[in-house]
Design a protein around this motif. Structure first.
Motif, short mmCIF file in Angstrom:
data_model
loop_
_atom_site.label_atom_id
_atom_site.label_comp_id
_atom_site.label_asym_id
_atom_site.label_seq_id
_atom_site.Cartn_x
_atom_site.Cartn_y
_atom_site.Cartn_z
N VAL A 173 -2.65 -4.17 5.83
CA VAL A 173 -1.32 -4.51 6.60
C VAL A 173 -0.24 -5.13 5.76
CG1 VAL A 173 -0.21 -5.46 8.74
CG2 VAL A 173 -2.16 -4.71 9.07
N PHE A 174 0.74 -4.73 5.66
CA PHE A 174 2.01 -5.43 4.76
C PHE A 174 2.61 -6.52 5.71
CE2 PHE A 174 6.23 -5.43 2.79
CZ PHE A 174 6.10 -6.21 1.73
N ILE A 175 3.34 -6.12 6.65
CA ILE A 175 3.92 -7.18 7.63
C ILE A 175 3.20 -7.10 8.99
CG2 ILE A 175 6.01 -7.97 8.59
CD1 ILE A 175 7.49 -6.91 6.36
N ASP A 176 2.75 -8.00 9.40
CA ASP A 176 1.63 -8.12 10.58
C ASP A 176 2.52 -8.71 11.79
OD1 ASP A 176 -0.19 -7.79 12.37
OD2 ASP A 176 -1.78 -8.76 11.07
N LEU A 177 2.93 -7.78 12.67
CA LEU A 177 3.72 -8.20 13.96
C LEU A 177 2.98 -7.72 15.01
CD1 LEU A 177 7.33 -6.92 12.88
CD2 LEU A 177 6.01 -9.18 12.26
N TYR A 183 3.64 1.91 11.25
CA TYR A 183 2.49 1.39 10.31
C TYR A 183 2.42 2.44 9.00
CZ TYR A 183 -1.85 0.72 8.02
OH TYR A 183 -2.70 0.45 7.10
N VAL A 184 2.46 3.84 9.35
CA VAL A 184 2.32 4.90 8.28
C VAL A 184 3.74 4.63 7.42
CG1 VAL A 184 2.54 7.34 7.93
CG2 VAL A 184 0.97 6.28 9.67
N VAL A 185 4.86 4.62 7.82
CA VAL A 185 5.89 4.50 6.96
C VAL A 185 6.09 3.27 6.34
CG1 VAL A 185 8.62 4.57 7.18
CG2 VAL A 185 7.09 6.22 8.51
N GLY A 186 6.06 2.22 7.03
CA GLY A 186 6.02 0.85 6.50
C GLY A 186 5.35 -0.10 6.32
N SER A 237 0.91 -1.30 -0.10
CA SER A 237 0.05 -0.11 0.09
C SER A 237 1.01 1.22 0.01
CB SER A 237 -0.73 0.03 1.15
OG SER A 237 -0.14 0.01 2.64
N THR A 238 0.38 2.31 -0.17
CA THR A 238 1.06 3.72 -0.24
C THR A 238 0.88 4.40 1.19
OG1 THR A 238 -0.67 5.01 -0.80
CG2 THR A 238 0.56 3.94 -2.48
N ARG A 239 1.83 5.22 1.45
CA ARG A 239 1.79 5.90 2.66
C ARG A 239 0.31 6.93 2.85
NH1 ARG A 239 5.83 8.54 5.91
NH2 ARG A 239 4.95 10.28 7.05
N GLU A 240 -0.14 7.31 1.88
CA GLU A 240 -1.18 8.03 1.66
C GLU A 240 -2.43 7.11 2.17
OE1 GLU A 240 1.21 8.19 -0.53
OE2 GLU A 240 1.74 10.38 0.01
N GLN A 241 -2.50 6.03 1.58
CA GLN A 241 -3.61 4.84 1.84
C GLN A 241 -3.45 4.52 3.39
OE1 GLN A 241 -2.41 2.08 -0.80
NE2 GLN A 241 -4.43 2.02 -1.97
N ARG A 242 -2.22 4.51 3.85
CA ARG A 242 -2.10 3.85 5.27
C ARG A 242 -2.59 5.33 6.43
NH1 ARG A 242 2.46 1.49 2.91
NH2 ARG A 242 3.88 2.94 3.71
N LEU A 243 -2.15 6.39 5.99
CA LEU A 243 -2.58 7.64 6.77
C LEU A 243 -4.19 7.68 7.01
CD1 LEU A 243 -0.18 10.49 5.34
CD2 LEU A 243 -0.61 9.55 7.86
#
Length: 458
Positions: A44-48, A372-375, A20-26
């Motif tokens: 979520v890209f990597i779920d920790l 989350y927002v960055v990565g 996803s993009t940063r804008e989407q995550r924001l």
């Protein structure tokens, strides 16, 4: 030349994960009221967020799924699991439950009364929640070294024996239903407890005729650290170490979603027939009949196989060393983490990472959201939000540590994923001085608020 380490398994199936993009995550995190629990997994890209129930099962475990016996009472899958639990832990009496907090609910309904105190080593959130829900008090007796992330101590999960003795000297014996020992100790950074410390705690419990109960979600990882770090155990098998550890206690609760290597399940194991009989009443009320306790037969079979696999050295070496690799990369980048690295997660020290954000603005929560927002990486706050409010004053409780936990699912992510996580954290750390403000809570539950709280960005 020493050969590089390679995982003791190969991949048979893969699952796509979404970028996803940063804008989407924001946009998504704002819609989730800045609570990472409220995000759907496709965002979520990597779920920790947790290592609980999020790992990958083996081919043999999937085979057990196919041969599960779904009989309501006395299924062969139950008998297989009961036999395995006895073989690995040594405990005689066994009650399945649908997960770890259900095991706590059943056992604590049996043993904990209003006004009681339950000493232990940094009780996990659900453990403390079940104690406080019954108007009792959890008393943390963890060693002081656990609360300084820079100190290197092999067993930061250990109980401070003098603190524990003080509890027994301060409170009437009838007000202390049991001592709980969490292995490994999640809330102090996934830190192990030594066998020497287990023995010392056991001696005090026997002196005062008080049961010693293990919170055993990560008991196999704890045994791995004992083998690697404690003198005299380097030549013992993991199963031998596990058997000895449990021999010093009177019972255990288990979230099988961790070191049981399954997606759902838990159990209680005990030596006391009296407590077992009392607990069966609550099992039937809350979970189901005593030979399934909220679990499918197929899941009990998979758990039996998982417990056997989780107590083998090759698996544990792969699992724990993957977590250690990520931790060491972050240390190389200067990122402040709980050291030594724990068994199931890397814990970021938010007090040192973003001291520019006031504590009352939930700095660890703010850091988790930035990750989350960055990565696109979802971690979880282990700090003031999770510590909850004082049950009497309703004021925030500020723990010694403000942590962000990056819990690594078992047998799930690759070496490249660890490299990506480390790169994201390095990028955020390099810009950390820009962080000036955090969040305020606008809605929260009266207990265990971190799961559903809503936040507003300040």
């Amino acid at each position: 030349m020493e050969l590089p380490y390679a995982e003791p398994y190969k991949i048979k199936m893969v699952e796509s994960i979404n970028r996803s993009t940063r804008e989407q995550r924001l946009k998504w995190i704002k819609e989730a009221n800045y609570n990472l629990f409220n995000l759907s997994s496709d965002k979520v890209f990597i779920d920790l967020l947790t290592d609980s129930g999020t790992g990958s099962m083996s081919d043999k475990q999937w085979g057990e799924i196919m041969v599960g016996d779904e009989s309501y009472a006395g299924s062969s899958s139950f008998l297989k699991l009961k036999k395995t639990v006895k073989k690995i832990t040594g405990f005689t009496y066994f009650l399945p439950t649908h997960q770890g907090r259900a095991a706590e609910n059943v056992l604590f309904s049996t043993l904990v009364k209003e006004g009681d105190v339950v000493p232990g080593n940094s009780h996990f959130d659900t453990t403390k929640g079940h104690i406080e829900f019954r108007k009792a008090t959890a008393i943390d007796c963890t060693i002081d070294e656990a609360f300084d992330t820079s100190i290197i101590h092999d067993f930061k999960g250990n109980v401070d024996i003098q603190k524990l003795k003080k509890v027994f000297e301060t409170y009437p014996l009838e007000k202390i239903p049991f001592v709980i020992l969490t292995i490994t100790c999640n809330s102090s950074g996934g830190q192990p407890v030594s066998i020497e410390n287990v023995r010392e705690v056991s001696k005090i419990c026997k002196k005062y005729k008080t049961p010693l109960i293990f919170d055993s979600a990560r008991f196999a990882e704890n045994a791995y650290f004992i083998k690697k770090r404690e003198k005299g155990y380097e030549n013992k098998t993991i199963k031998e170490i596990v058997k000895e550890v449990f021999s010093y206690g009177d019972g255990m609760t288990m979230s099988a979603k961790k070191d049981g290597l399954v997606n759902m399940g838990g159990f209680i194991a005990l030596n006391s027939e009296k407590i077992f009989k009392q607990a069966t009443v609550y099992t039937i009320m809350f979970e189901g009949f005593i030979t399934y306790g909220g679990m499918n037969g197929r899941d009990m079979g998979a758990l039996a196989q998982g417990l056997d696999e989780a107590t083998e050295f090759d698996y544990l070496e792969s699992r724990v060393e993957q977590v250690a690799y990520l931790g060491k990369k972050l240390v190389e980048y200067g990122v402040p983490v709980q050291q030594p690295i724990g068994g199931h997660a890397v814990f970021l020290d938010a007090n040192k990472f973003v001291p520019t954000i006031p504590r009352e603005e939930y700095r660890a929560q703010a850091l988790a959201i930035e990750i989350y927002v960055v990565g696109g990486i979802r971690g979880v706050e282990i700090g003031t939000v999770l510590a909850d409010r004082d049950p009497v004053t309703r004021e925030n409780r500020y723990p010694d540590l403000e942590l962000v936990r990056l819990a690594i699912p078992r047998r799930t992510y690759t070496h490249n994923h660890m490299e990506y996580i480390a790169a994201v954290l390095e990028k955020i750390y390099d810009t950390r001085k820009e962080a000036k403000s955090g969040f305020e809570i606008i809605d929260e539950a009266p207990i265990m608020r971190h799961f559903t709280a809503k936040f507003r960005k300040i």
